[in-house]
Design a protein around this motif. Sequence first.
Motif, mmCIF file in Angstrom:
data_model
loop_
_atom_site.group_PDB
_atom_site.id
_atom_site.type_symbol
_atom_site.label_atom_id
_atom_site.label_comp_id
_atom_site.label_asym_id
_atom_site.label_seq_id
_atom_site.Cartn_x
_atom_site.Cartn_y
_atom_site.Cartn_z
ATOM 1 N N ASP A 162 0.807 -1.224 0.000
ATOM 2 C CA ASP A 162 0.000 0.000 0.000
ATOM 3 C C ASP A 162 0.844 1.280 0.000
ATOM 4 O O ASP A 162 0.336 2.362 -0.290
ATOM 5 C CB ASP A 162 -0.919 0.028 1.231
ATOM 6 C CG ASP A 162 -1.933 -1.088 1.232
ATOM 7 O OD1 ASP A 162 -2.242 -1.612 0.140
ATOM 8 O OD2 ASP A 162 -2.414 -1.442 2.324
ATOM 9 N N ARG A 163 2.120 1.155 0.355
ATOM 10 C CA ARG A 163 2.958 2.337 0.588
ATOM 11 C C ARG A 163 3.034 3.260 -0.636
ATOM 12 O O ARG A 163 2.858 4.468 -0.527
ATOM 13 C CB ARG A 163 4.363 1.920 1.012
ATOM 14 C CG ARG A 163 5.212 3.114 1.444
ATOM 15 C CD ARG A 163 6.567 2.717 2.003
ATOM 16 N NE ARG A 163 6.397 1.794 3.102
ATOM 17 C CZ ARG A 163 6.891 0.554 3.125
ATOM 18 N NH1 ARG A 163 7.605 0.106 2.111
ATOM 19 N NH2 ARG A 163 6.693 -0.224 4.161
ATOM 20 N N ALA A 164 3.300 2.711 -1.810
ATOM 21 C CA ALA A 164 3.460 3.556 -3.004
ATOM 22 C C ALA A 164 2.191 4.348 -3.288
ATOM 23 O O ALA A 164 2.255 5.547 -3.579
ATOM 24 C CB ALA A 164 3.833 2.699 -4.211
ATOM 25 N N TYR A 165 1.021 3.690 -3.186
ATOM 26 C CA TYR A 165 -0.232 4.405 -3.425
ATOM 27 C C TYR A 165 -0.428 5.510 -2.385
ATOM 28 O O TYR A 165 -0.804 6.638 -2.719
ATOM 29 C CB TYR A 165 -1.432 3.453 -3.404
ATOM 30 C CG TYR A 165 -2.738 4.209 -3.315
ATOM 31 C CD1 TYR A 165 -3.249 4.866 -4.431
ATOM 32 C CD2 TYR A 165 -3.415 4.351 -2.108
ATOM 33 C CE1 TYR A 165 -4.411 5.611 -4.348
ATOM 34 C CE2 TYR A 165 -4.574 5.091 -2.014
ATOM 35 C CZ TYR A 165 -5.071 5.721 -3.132
ATOM 36 O OH TYR A 165 -6.210 6.466 -3.049
ATOM 37 N N LEU A 166 -0.185 5.197 -1.100
ATOM 38 C CA LEU A 166 -0.396 6.184 -0.034
ATOM 39 C C LEU A 166 0.565 7.363 -0.172
ATOM 40 O O LEU A 166 0.191 8.511 0.093
ATOM 41 C CB LEU A 166 -0.254 5.517 1.332
ATOM 42 C CG LEU A 166 -1.375 4.518 1.669
ATOM 43 C CD1 LEU A 166 -1.040 3.756 2.938
ATOM 44 C CD2 LEU A 166 -2.717 5.225 1.790
ATOM 45 N N GLN A 167 1.781 7.116 -0.621
ATOM 46 C CA GLN A 167 2.718 8.210 -0.852
ATOM 47 C C GLN A 167 2.251 9.083 -2.026
ATOM 48 O O GLN A 167 2.320 10.311 -1.958
ATOM 49 C CB GLN A 167 4.126 7.644 -1.116
ATOM 50 C CG GLN A 167 4.747 7.037 0.121
ATOM 51 C CD GLN A 167 6.015 6.272 -0.172
ATOM 52 O OE1 GLN A 167 6.231 5.789 -1.279
ATOM 53 N NE2 GLN A 167 6.863 6.144 0.847
ATOM 54 N N SER A 170 -0.569 11.083 -0.779
ATOM 55 C CA SER A 170 -0.036 12.154 0.059
ATOM 56 C C SER A 170 0.474 13.314 -0.797
ATOM 57 O O SER A 170 0.242 14.492 -0.487
ATOM 58 C CB SER A 170 1.097 11.588 0.931
ATOM 59 O OG SER A 170 1.734 12.607 1.643
ATOM 60 N N LEU A 171 1.165 12.988 -1.894
ATOM 61 C CA LEU A 171 1.663 14.019 -2.807
ATOM 62 C C LEU A 171 0.509 14.827 -3.395
ATOM 63 O O LEU A 171 0.538 16.060 -3.407
ATOM 64 C CB LEU A 171 2.485 13.370 -3.923
ATOM 65 C CG LEU A 171 2.997 14.287 -5.031
ATOM 66 C CD1 LEU A 171 3.945 15.336 -4.484
ATOM 67 C CD2 LEU A 171 3.668 13.467 -6.126
ATOM 68 N N ILE A 172 -0.517 14.147 -3.860
ATOM 69 C CA ILE A 172 -1.673 14.833 -4.441
ATOM 70 C C ILE A 172 -2.377 15.687 -3.393
ATOM 71 O O ILE A 172 -2.777 16.822 -3.672
ATOM 72 C CB ILE A 172 -2.632 13.824 -5.100
ATOM 73 C CG1 ILE A 172 -1.960 13.243 -6.351
ATOM 74 C CG2 ILE A 172 -3.974 14.468 -5.449
ATOM 75 C CD1 ILE A 172 -2.719 12.119 -7.015
ATOM 76 N N CYS A 173 -2.507 15.173 -2.169
ATOM 77 C CA CYS A 173 -3.137 15.958 -1.100
ATOM 78 C C CYS A 173 -2.336 17.224 -0.800
ATOM 79 O O CYS A 173 -2.916 18.305 -0.645
ATOM 80 C CB CYS A 173 -3.285 15.115 0.164
ATOM 81 S SG CYS A 173 -4.575 13.869 0.065
ATOM 82 N N SER A 174 -1.011 17.109 -0.736
ATOM 83 C CA SER A 174 -0.166 18.281 -0.462
ATOM 84 C C SER A 174 -0.317 19.334 -1.556
ATOM 85 O O SER A 174 -0.475 20.524 -1.271
ATOM 86 C CB SER A 174 1.303 17.869 -0.354
ATOM 87 O OG SER A 174 1.506 17.084 0.774
ATOM 88 N N LEU A 175 -0.273 18.891 -2.796
ATOM 89 C CA LEU A 175 -0.408 19.832 -3.914
ATOM 90 C C LEU A 175 -1.809 20.434 -3.955
ATOM 91 O O LEU A 175 -1.969 21.627 -4.228
ATOM 92 C CB LEU A 175 -0.083 19.134 -5.232
ATOM 93 C CG LEU A 175 1.375 18.696 -5.394
ATOM 94 C CD1 LEU A 175 1.544 17.810 -6.625
ATOM 95 C CD2 LEU A 175 2.304 19.899 -5.462
ATOM 96 N N SER A 176 -2.823 19.632 -3.672
ATOM 97 C CA SER A 176 -4.205 20.121 -3.671
ATOM 98 C C SER A 176 -4.415 21.157 -2.578
ATOM 99 O O SER A 176 -5.084 22.168 -2.786
ATOM 100 C CB SER A 176 -5.184 18.962 -3.488
ATOM 101 O OG SER A 176 -5.093 18.069 -4.565
ATOM 102 N N PHE A 177 -3.838 20.916 -1.407
ATOM 103 C CA PHE A 177 -3.965 21.871 -0.318
ATOM 104 C C PHE A 177 -3.305 23.196 -0.707
ATOM 105 O O PHE A 177 -3.848 24.270 -0.454
ATOM 106 C CB PHE A 177 -3.348 21.321 0.974
ATOM 107 C CG PHE A 177 -3.486 22.258 2.139
ATOM 108 C CD1 PHE A 177 -4.723 22.479 2.726
ATOM 109 C CD2 PHE A 177 -2.383 22.940 2.630
ATOM 110 C CE1 PHE A 177 -4.863 23.360 3.792
ATOM 111 C CE2 PHE A 177 -2.512 23.819 3.690
ATOM 112 C CZ PHE A 177 -3.749 24.030 4.272
#
Length: 197
Positions: A162-167, A170-177
């Motif tokens: 699951d790690r690669a998907y969650l990372q 996380s990247l998309i969430c950071s950029l979206s924020f």
Amino acid sequence: MKIDSRDMLNSILESLSRIDYIHADDIPNIDLYMDQVTTFMDTQLSSTRRYDQDKILTKTMINNYAKNNLLPPPVKKKYTKEHVLILIFIYYFKNILSIKDIECLLHPLTEKYFHKEDDFDLTSIYEEVCSMEKSDVEPLMEEMKEIYARAMDSFSDAPDEDRAYLQFFSLICSLSFDVYVKKMIIEKLIDSMPELK
């Protein structure tokens, strides 16, 4: 889900390094009919398409922009270089701002500088803004590297599968924020523009 993080970062940075804008000198100095405007915009902005079938600008869009006071009406069904400049601004703004906000932002420009025969005109404003944006690309690339590194360091205790998907998430969430916060700032700036009160 297997994501090669090095390739993804390099791909993102490569995309950022190719960011460019339509130079005012590339816009024809003759008045254009609607079909010529849409063809010009399609050609010049084709690299910004996400999908091949995406439309850059349609006749309906241009008519709606004129109806909604975003774009001054054409003269005898022809559009000037200044119309094209305003359409370029609209093209970029429409992805993050409401039609009302775009109208508020562009109205002072079209009122004061549209068809102004002076050294300080719409073309000079456009060129100045674009040169500022071009100088922002390098710092943006550095910021992207930092955000990317933080995302790739996240979820170290997650299951391997699951790690690669969650990372990636996380990247998309950071950029979206980041986009969300900047959009809020832009809206507050538009709301506080003194010329709009």
